[in-house]
Write a protein that holds these residues in place. Sequence first.
Motif, short mmCIF file in Angstrom:
data_model
loop_
_atom_site.label_atom_id
_atom_site.label_comp_id
_atom_site.label_asym_id
_atom_site.label_seq_id
_atom_site.Cartn_x
_atom_site.Cartn_y
_atom_site.Cartn_z
N PRO A 134 0.79 -1.24 0.00
CA PRO A 134 0.00 0.00 0.00
C PRO A 134 0.82 1.29 0.00
N ASP A 135 2.10 1.21 0.33
CA ASP A 135 2.95 2.40 0.29
C ASP A 135 3.66 2.57 -1.05
N HIS A 136 3.30 1.73 -2.02
CA HIS A 136 3.94 1.76 -3.33
C HIS A 136 2.90 1.88 -4.44
N HIS A 137 3.35 2.34 -5.59
CA HIS A 137 2.48 2.40 -6.77
C HIS A 137 3.35 2.36 -8.02
N LEU A 138 2.69 2.22 -9.16
CA LEU A 138 3.41 2.18 -10.45
C LEU A 138 3.21 3.48 -11.21
N GLY A 139 3.30 4.58 -10.49
CA GLY A 139 3.20 5.88 -11.15
C GLY A 139 1.79 6.44 -11.15
N GLN A 140 1.66 7.62 -11.71
CA GLN A 140 0.38 8.33 -11.78
C GLN A 140 -0.01 8.56 -13.23
N LEU A 141 -1.30 8.57 -13.46
CA LEU A 141 -1.84 8.87 -14.79
C LEU A 141 -2.77 10.07 -14.69
N SER A 142 -2.70 10.95 -15.66
CA SER A 142 -3.61 12.09 -15.73
C SER A 142 -4.85 11.72 -16.53
N ILE A 143 -6.00 12.17 -16.06
CA ILE A 143 -7.24 12.05 -16.84
C ILE A 143 -7.52 13.44 -17.40
#
Length: 311
Positions: free
Chosen positions: A260-269
């Motif tokens: 939960p403290d990690h992610h694979l980046g952010q995407l813009s909508i």
Amino acid sequence: MDRLQSMRVFAKVVEQGSFVRAGQLLNMSNAVVTRHVADLENHLGTRLLNRTTRRLSLTETGHAYLERVVQILQEVEDAEAIASAQSKKPAGILRIYSNVGFGQLQLAQLLPQYAEAYPDVVLDITLGDHSVDLVESGLDIGIFIDFQKFDASMIARQIAVCEVLLCASPAYVKKHGEPSAPEDISNHVCLNFSYDQLRHYWPIASKGDGVTNIPVRSRMFSNSGDVLRHSTLAGMGIMIRPSFALGDDLATGRMVRLLPDHHLGQLSIVMVYPSRRLLSAKVRSFVDFMTDRFPQPDSDPWLACKDGRLM
């Protein structure tokens, strides 16, 4: 000269029976009025009016031509009235193109609210994951994820961002255990999108550290988020999924978020439309509607909701 304007001048001359009176009503000199009528006759290659020093009369061709001109001018007036009305009141067909995942899982929730607020607008929704030319395709608005390309001349407004999360079913976690660090993902079965940049490595980031490319062992590739989701729910492996596409899977416990403290980046909508100037009322109403629903375009509203659903 403007042929439509020449038609208006010709019709007014016949109505008034005088070049001078027509010019006065149209705020034109007698010479300009005369030239409009002469240009029409030259274009048509025939005389429309018989002129004497005392009166004007229509030729036989002029009678037939006037009848059609009156109809054309009325249709133009009607069209302008319709366009003017629609520029003030949202009405007509609103054609929207949306990213598939966002369209199915978020936009679909919002459209009934918009339809209730604007009953005279007919919604025509197309979903896809490819790039599209809005103008060429006859579309009014596009909602894209930032990796989808669109014409740089378009107006683009970011309405939100989302994080790409790691998820699995409780059954998978019970059987195979839960990864405690990004490196552990290499020992798990992964269900993967077919994009080249994800096939062999997942770029996993944490809030405090940089990005680490983790080798992954993929058991399935697909360009469909739904296919990957159903396979994940069946306990087949771990998937990555944008937060907007999680729906209530997390809230109901059908899926659990891993690391939960990690992610694979952010995407813009991003919401895209052709021009700020002279927007039709239907387009403006939808732009304002979406802006109201996403008042903080730089935040991830789905994480704020905790369960992937919009408030």
